[in-house]
Design an enzyme around this catalytic site. Structure first.
Site, PDB file in Angstrom:
ATOM      1  N   HIS A   1     -29.458  -0.064 -16.560  1.00 54.30           N
ATOM      2  CA  HIS A   1     -30.012   1.103 -17.251  1.00 54.30           C
ATOM      3  C   HIS A   1     -30.784   2.208 -16.274  1.00 54.30           C
ATOM      4  O   HIS A   1     -31.205   3.487 -16.627  1.00 54.30           O
ATOM      5  CB  HIS A   1     -31.005   1.244 -18.575  1.00 54.30           C
ATOM      6  CG  HIS A   1     -29.810   0.771 -20.098  1.00 54.30           C
ATOM      7  ND1 HIS A   1     -29.050   1.452 -20.050  1.00 54.30           N
ATOM      8  CD2 HIS A   1     -29.370  -0.109 -20.489  1.00 54.30           C
ATOM      9  CE1 HIS A   1     -27.709   1.379 -21.508  1.00 54.30           C
ATOM     10  NE2 HIS A   1     -28.624  -0.261 -21.712  1.00 54.30           N
TER      11      HIS A   1
ATOM     12  N   GLY B   1     -33.020  -6.591 -25.282  1.00 50.53           N
ATOM     13  CA  GLY B   1     -33.649  -6.192 -23.916  1.00 50.53           C
ATOM     14  C   GLY B   1     -33.353  -4.370 -24.285  1.00 50.53           C
ATOM     15  O   GLY B   1     -32.321  -3.691 -24.846  1.00 50.53           O
TER      16      GLY B   1
ATOM     17  N   GLN C   1     -32.986   4.001 -23.114  1.00 47.18           N
ATOM     18  CA  GLN C   1     -32.630   4.903 -24.233  1.00 47.18           C
ATOM     19  C   GLN C   1     -33.663   4.797 -24.423  1.00 47.18           C
ATOM     20  O   GLN C   1     -32.605   5.749 -26.259  1.00 47.18           O
ATOM     21  CB  GLN C   1     -32.660   2.974 -24.180  1.00 47.18           C
ATOM     22  CG  GLN C   1     -31.109   3.153 -23.361  1.00 47.18           C
ATOM     23  CD  GLN C   1     -30.823   0.980 -24.270  1.00 47.18           C
ATOM     24  OE1 GLN C   1     -32.098  -0.136 -23.630  1.00 47.18           O
ATOM     25  NE2 GLN C   1     -29.661   0.988 -24.936  1.00 47.18           N
TER      26      GLN C   1
ATOM     27  N   CYS D   1     -25.248  -3.113 -26.896  1.00 44.00           N
ATOM     28  CA  CYS D   1     -25.800  -2.460 -25.895  1.00 44.00           C
ATOM     29  C   CYS D   1     -26.725  -1.535 -26.916  1.00 44.00           C
ATOM     30  O   CYS D   1     -25.636  -1.234 -27.598  1.00 44.00           O
ATOM     31  CB  CYS D   1     -24.991  -1.179 -24.839  1.00 44.00           C
ATOM     32  SG  CYS D   1     -26.003  -0.395 -24.070  1.00 44.00           S
ATOM     33  N   LEU D   2     -27.118  -1.425 -27.018  1.00 43.80           N
ATOM     34  CA  LEU D   2     -28.251  -0.381 -28.340  1.00 43.80           C
ATOM     35  C   LEU D   2     -28.107   1.260 -28.111  1.00 43.80           C
ATOM     36  O   LEU D   2     -28.088   1.657 -29.156  1.00 43.80           O
ATOM     37  CB  LEU D   2     -29.618  -0.210 -28.452  1.00 43.80           C
ATOM     38  CG  LEU D   2     -30.077  -1.998 -28.953  1.00 43.80           C
ATOM     39  CD1 LEU D   2     -31.950  -1.453 -28.892  1.00 43.80           C
ATOM     40  CD2 LEU D   2     -30.222  -2.210 -29.786  1.00 43.80           C
TER      41      LEU D   2
ATOM     42  N   HIS E   1     -28.423  -6.361 -16.849  1.00 45.01           N
ATOM     43  CA  HIS E   1     -27.575  -5.289 -17.629  1.00 45.01           C
ATOM     44  C   HIS E   1     -28.897  -4.036 -18.105  1.00 45.01           C
ATOM     45  O   HIS E   1     -28.557  -2.765 -18.028  1.00 45.01           O
ATOM     46  CB  HIS E   1     -27.132  -5.548 -19.607  1.00 45.01           C
ATOM     47  CG  HIS E   1     -27.648  -5.213 -20.466  1.00 45.01           C
ATOM     48  ND1 HIS E   1     -26.417  -4.948 -21.314  1.00 45.01           N
ATOM     49  CD2 HIS E   1     -27.953  -3.818 -20.965  1.00 45.01           C
ATOM     50  CE1 HIS E   1     -26.592  -3.791 -21.378  1.00 45.01           C
ATOM     51  NE2 HIS E   1     -27.286  -3.119 -21.782  1.00 45.01           N
ATOM     52  N   GLU E   2     -30.196  -4.447 -18.406  1.00 37.48           N
ATOM     53  CA  GLU E   2     -30.854  -3.321 -18.509  1.00 37.48           C
ATOM     54  C   GLU E   2     -31.509  -3.013 -17.077  1.00 37.48           C
ATOM     55  O   GLU E   2     -31.627  -1.659 -16.775  1.00 37.48           O
ATOM     56  CB  GLU E   2     -32.578  -4.204 -18.850  1.00 37.48           C
ATOM     57  CG  GLU E   2     -32.744  -4.916 -20.272  1.00 37.48           C
ATOM     58  CD  GLU E   2     -31.943  -4.035 -21.136  1.00 37.48           C
ATOM     59  OE1 GLU E   2     -32.103  -2.626 -21.207  1.00 37.48           O
ATOM     60  OE2 GLU E   2     -31.378  -4.726 -21.996  1.00 37.48           O
TER      61      GLU E   2
HETATM   62 ZN    ZN Z   1     -28.066  -1.643 -23.624  1.00 37.87          ZN
END
Ligand code: ZN
Length: 183
Positions: A144, A45, A50, A98-99, A140-141
Site C-alpha cells: 500500500h 492491518g 487507505q 483488504c479493507l 500486504h501493508e
Molecule cells: Zn490492504
C-alpha cells in the site's frame, strides 16, 4: 475517531507514499485513530493511504489471532518509513482480503520471510526479520505505501473473474460494514 476507508479506484491508493518526520502534526492521534478505524473494520492491518494520506505509515494488530498463534499475543505494531530490505524463503500461497476491497478475498503468493527496517511510534529505528503470517501482513501493508495492491498480484484469469466486483467498487456500488470512500 473512525476514518472512512478509501476503496479501490481512489487515486491515493496508487501513489508511492512519502516519508514522515517526527514533527508531523498530531501523529500520535493519527496513529490511535488508525488503530480505531482498523479495529472497527475488523482488519489486521491498515496503511495511511487507505485513509487518504500518502504517508509511509501503517499499523498492524495480530493479537486477535493469538488463540491459534500464541506468538502474536503482543503483536501490535506501528511501522513508519518502512523499507523491506530482503524477501527470502519459499513462495507461499494464501488467501488475503483488504479493507479497500470490501467483499473480495483472493489467493496471493508471497515470500515466506522478510527483513524490514522501520521507525516505531517513538521514531526509534527497528530492524526485524519476520516469517509466516506476519510477514504476509507486513508485505500486504507495505504494498500500500508503494502504491500497489494485492489484486496486482493475482492471476489475469482471477482478475477477469472478479472484474464485476471490482467495477462495482469503482462505481461506488459496493457495501461494507464500515464507512468507505470511493473515488
Ligand atoms: Zn490492504
Amino acid at each position: 475517531m473512525i476514518y472512512p476507508i478509501f476503496v479501490y479506484g481512489n487515486p491515493v491508493l496508487r501513489k508511492v507514499a512519502e516519508d514522515i518526520t517526527p514533527d508531523y502534526p498530531n501523529l500520535p492521534e493519527l496513529i490511535n485513530n488508525m488503530f480505531e478505524t482498523m479495529h472497527n473494520a475488523e482488519g489486521v492491518g491498515l496503511a495511511a493511504p487507505q485513509i487518504g494520506l500518502p504517508l509511509r505509515l501503517f499499523v498492524i494488530d495480530l493479537r486477535a489471532l493469538s488463540e491459534d498463534k500464541p506468538e502474536y499475543k503482543d503483536c501490535k505494531k506501528v511501522l513508519i518509513n518502512a523499507h523491506i530490505t530482503e524477501a527470502f524463503g519459499e513462495e507461499v500461497k494464501d488467501e488475503e482480503g483488504c479493507l479497500s476491497f470490501p467483499g473480495i478475498r483472493e489467493t496471493v503468493s508471497r515470500k515466506n520471510g522478510i527483513k524490514i527496517s522501520y521507525l516505531d511510534e517513538n521514531f526509534q529505528p527497528k530492524e526485524e526479520t519476520c516469517e509466516g503470517y506476519i510477514a504476509r501482513v507486513i508485505q500486504h501493508e507495505y504494498d500500500h505505501i508503494e502504491g500497489s495492491m494485492f489484486v496486482d498480484k493475482i492471476s489475469p484469469i482471477r482478475r477477469q473473474l472478479i472484474k464485476s466486483k471490482l467495477t462495482s467498487i469503482l462505481k461506488g456500488k459496493t457495501t461494507a460494514k464500515y464507512k468507505i470512500k470511493t473515488a
